[in-house]
Design a protein around this motif. Sequence first.
Motif, short mmCIF file in Angstrom:
data_model
loop_
_atom_site.label_atom_id
_atom_site.label_comp_id
_atom_site.label_asym_id
_atom_site.label_seq_id
_atom_site.Cartn_x
_atom_site.Cartn_y
_atom_site.Cartn_z
N LYS A 253 6.01 -15.61 -63.39
CA LYS A 253 6.76 -16.74 -63.77
C LYS A 253 6.08 -17.97 -63.47
N ARG A 254 5.18 -18.31 -62.74
CA ARG A 254 4.41 -19.55 -62.53
C ARG A 254 3.57 -19.63 -63.60
N SER A 257 6.50 -19.65 -66.89
CA SER A 257 7.61 -20.57 -67.15
C SER A 257 7.74 -21.49 -65.76
N PRO A 258 6.48 -22.38 -65.55
CA PRO A 258 6.48 -23.07 -64.57
C PRO A 258 7.79 -24.25 -64.27
N SER A 259 8.19 -24.66 -65.45
CA SER A 259 9.46 -25.81 -65.56
C SER A 259 10.50 -25.39 -65.83
N VAL A 260 10.85 -24.04 -66.43
CA VAL A 260 11.98 -23.75 -66.80
C VAL A 260 12.38 -22.33 -66.24
N LYS A 261 13.94 -22.75 -65.70
CA LYS A 261 14.37 -21.36 -64.86
C LYS A 261 14.57 -20.16 -65.89
N SER A 262 13.82 -19.23 -65.25
CA SER A 262 13.92 -17.89 -66.15
C SER A 262 14.02 -16.71 -65.35
N GLN A 331 5.13 -20.57 -72.15
CA GLN A 331 6.48 -21.07 -72.11
C GLN A 331 7.39 -20.75 -73.15
N LYS A 335 11.13 -19.15 -73.90
CA LYS A 335 12.13 -19.60 -74.67
C LYS A 335 12.63 -18.95 -75.75
#
Length: 460
Positions: A253-254, A257-262, A331, A335
Amino acid sequence: MLGSMDLPDCVYSKEPIFITPISPTPNHTLYLSNLDDQKFLRFSIKYLYLFTKSINLEKLKYSLSRVLVDYYPLAGRLRACPENDHKLQVDCNGEGAIFAEAVLDLTANELLVVSNKPDKSWRKLLYKVEAQSFLDIPPLVVQVTNLRCGGMILCIAFNHCLCDGIGTAQFLHAWAHFTKEPTSNLPIKPFHSRHVLKPRDPPQKTSVHRAFTKIPLDDQNPQFGLNLLKFLQSQPISPASITFSQSQILHLKRQYSPSVKSTSFEVLASHTWRCWVKSLDLPSSINVKLLFSVNVRKTVKPELPEGYYGNGFVLGCAEAPVKQVVNGNLQDTVKLVQHAKSELTNDTVKSIVDLLEDKTVNTDLSASLVISQWSRLSLEEVNFGEGKPIQMGPLTSDIYCLFLPSVGETDGVRVLVSLPENVVKKFEYYMKELWDVSDVNGGDIIKGNLQFENPKMISA
């Protein structure tokens, strides 16, 4: 060490029998929804459970007979509709499920060593029904194989046209419930009617559904002159099995998708798709798809009733050129998956149901990775009274990808998919490439990026 191909033959002491409902059940024809009778689902979901302690066979037969009173369509037979032979229905006639008994000269621990990577030879653990067609095989087939030192293998085949993964888990927990408490009532009663997903009249196709195509699946893909599905099916394939701990998923996840909730699924699905495409070394300009099952029981309005065990899922579809999947921003791949999920609104699902009224429409498997999530269905929690399984998964591995529960590891996920033999190691390398190099497991530091040789040195 036992090799997967060295599995001895099962010994059958008697002929399989039919287990019928213990009391009279409704005798009628059950309508199947368009989500149920897709050509894509005309196969059986085959589970393998490994237990350290066996269950009394007579007790299992009795409880199966009891649960089939509630789930009586599974004791019926699939038929083509008289007025439309492209449409399936269930003749609820109470003919029963097949129940086979066998013995295998191995221990549960010996099987546990090799059960992480199933092999085609493991099919012998499920009684093979001799039938002229898919329709002639009973919707439910069970084999119980007793092992040396008291262990047990339970293999079950469910016709996918009658139930999805959630439905099969619901049935298995109900069967286990009656095995432990034969005189009690079920906490969740099955809901049989499929008319809640009946198409509108006339059908209203209001959305573009990228998961489907009207091009016959055996046609060549005009994008690159090759149907990838047919190519994969023509190759000698071998299973890849990679287990991700909760900490390794958090590390992914890091990375992705470091800046988006997933969600864990979104990230692991994105990662698996990327590694799958990358390992197959596909032409960079073609489009590839990721198809994944999405439960829509609470998406449709009104919501599907509690206990609905039919197919209550549709396929989300992410699509992109190979070069974007392999070399693009990680990321952005997440998306794409999130967007594919967000598209599946009530209107979209109803439009898909209407679209499938056209029986020339097929799921587009030509250049797609299909992921089915079994890791959140509580399949690994099934307990017939002698403890939970020490392993559960599919009977065999396929080119479809499964996210499986990691038995004994909370929130762990085992990724299982079969690939051409000469790309399995490369796929496994890519899958582990982003593992946290300082992940601690039982006190041992796992150097995830040192598990395999450099992928450039692995033949494609």
